[in-house]
Design a protein around this motif. Sequence first.
Motif, PDB file in Angstrom:
ATOM      1  N   UNK A 327     158.830  80.981  21.929  1.00 25.35           N
ATOM      2  CA  UNK A 327     159.976  81.183  22.810  1.00 25.35           C
ATOM      3  C   UNK A 327     161.144  81.845  22.094  1.00 25.35           C
ATOM      4  N   UNK A 328     161.214  81.696  20.796  1.00 30.28           N
ATOM      5  CA  UNK A 328     162.405  82.127  20.066  1.00 30.28           C
ATOM      6  C   UNK A 328     162.228  83.418  19.278  1.00 30.28           C
ATOM      7  N   UNK A 329     161.002  83.715  18.846  1.00 27.68           N
ATOM      8  CA  UNK A 329     160.805  84.849  17.945  1.00 27.68           C
ATOM      9  C   UNK A 329     160.784  86.199  18.669  1.00 27.68           C
ATOM     10  N   UNK A 330     160.186  86.250  19.819  1.00 30.04           N
ATOM     11  CA  UNK A 330     160.063  87.522  20.539  1.00 30.04           C
ATOM     12  C   UNK A 330     160.684  87.372  21.925  1.00 30.04           C
ATOM     13  N   UNK A 331     161.863  87.924  22.149  1.00 27.87           N
ATOM     14  CA  UNK A 331     162.544  87.739  23.440  1.00 27.87           C
ATOM     15  C   UNK A 331     161.969  88.613  24.541  1.00 27.87           C
ATOM     16  N   UNK A 332     162.054  88.137  25.754  1.00 21.64           N
ATOM     17  CA  UNK A 332     161.808  88.922  26.962  1.00 21.64           C
ATOM     18  C   UNK A 332     160.464  89.647  26.983  1.00 21.64           C
ATOM     19  N   UNK A 333     159.404  88.878  26.847  1.00 22.72           N
ATOM     20  CA  UNK A 333     158.046  89.361  27.141  1.00 22.72           C
ATOM     21  C   UNK A 333     157.559  90.462  26.205  1.00 22.72           C
ATOM     22  N   UNK A 334     158.043  90.499  24.991  1.00 23.85           N
ATOM     23  CA  UNK A 334     157.628  91.504  24.015  1.00 23.85           C
ATOM     24  C   UNK A 334     156.314  91.058  23.376  1.00 23.85           C
ATOM     25  N   UNK A 335     155.224  91.808  23.625  1.00 21.40           N
ATOM     26  CA  UNK A 335     153.892  91.353  23.225  1.00 21.40           C
ATOM     27  C   UNK A 335     153.387  91.974  21.928  1.00 21.40           C
ATOM     28  N   UNK A 336     154.118  92.912  21.343  1.00 19.03           N
ATOM     29  CA  UNK A 336     153.665  93.610  20.133  1.00 19.03           C
ATOM     30  C   UNK A 336     152.292  94.265  20.352  1.00 19.03           C
TER      31      UNK A 336
END
Length: 428
Positions: A327-336
């Motif tokens: 929940x904290x490392x990648x904001x707003x649905x960023x899937x890499x």
Amino acid sequence: MICQSLSYAEVGPGRLPWLDTLLKGLVALLLLGTVNVLFLVPDGDRYLFKLMALTALVGLARRAVQRDWTLQVGRRFIFPLTAYALVLFFSNLFLSGFGATVKTYLVGTLLLYAIAPLRLRGQWLSLLLIFGGIEFFAFACYQVISLGVGRFHGYTHPIFMGIFCMTSAAMALFLSRRMEGMLKPGLWLATLTFFLAALLSSTRGVVIAIPFILLMFTWLCWKEGQVKVSLLPWVMAIVITPFFNPAMLNSAIHSESMIGKMGTALNEAQAATEDEKYATSIGFRLMMWQFCIYAFEQSPIYGLGRDGVEKAKQEYVDQGLAPETLLTMVPKAHAHNQYFQELAQRGLIGLAALLLVFSFSVREAWERIQAQRWSGFALAMLIGAFMIYCLTEVALKHPIKVDVFLIFGWFLHQYHDDESPLLKGSAS
């Protein structure tokens, strides 16, 4: 140089010569902004977006004056891009999405249609790449060596910088086979400097793309009967890469082996302990991709949208399937990963639209390769490189990366009209 590079497809002068000149100037400025300015100034994409919109309006005005609304060149790029842009628009309208991304695609596809009558040769872009290579390598050395920054990023994210520099290095490499005079050695220099700047960004996606880019270049040289020319980039990549990639060099000296790191990453992906810190970004990506499959299963046809994916993240963590880090490392649905991003946010419709963009360009590239045309090899390189970037990054989400894809893609799609088939030692 600009006058030699830019011309119009129709025969004879336009109805308003000053409008012809204005559009040429704006397109030349647009290329300058993309190659030499976009990544080296704060919020460069915002300024470029305004220039794109202005150029699109002028291009549409010229089309209206000429009474020409046809699309002779670039259909296989513009049509699927338009379809993908509409999928983004309606997904954002009925679910939720990223407004800046939607605007960039809508204005970008309109721009490509508006300037479709223009024909751009390689001289102007080659000159910009030569100066750009010097700019970016000097800035990279300043940031990484003088300031001690871990990864070269300019005024954006290191991943964005790495994708741009590697793509520019590849464009310069391929253009070196078509240009003559001082442009040829200049493009070799640009290839080297952009390549080094890309490595200093320490972006894994661009390193993964290197073998594919070099294989395409080797194929091109083989078709031209110049196989020996292709050996230098291979030697450069093999020798230089470990010394100019700080992350790789540090890993080789101080850290565990790459096999050990992969094992650690796989173990991390299976862990579900609260607040566990993922030691490698590979492990975090694997966790993200597992979550994307979960989100896709909730709405496989049209996805969950940005906000729906965020809610699904919370549910996923609440069920103990992933730590709070998700929940904290990648904001707003960023899937890499662009493909997993589409599945989670826009479902099968979004993934199909994205693959449509790639597949139409691949078909165009293959037909040109069969016709022995230089632009076919270069187009295959560009599309293949972005498909590889999409494996570890969301390479077609942020406006600054979308701009690069649109501009370079347009250049290669429109380039082939007056091009001769490949001949030994030929140049345009």
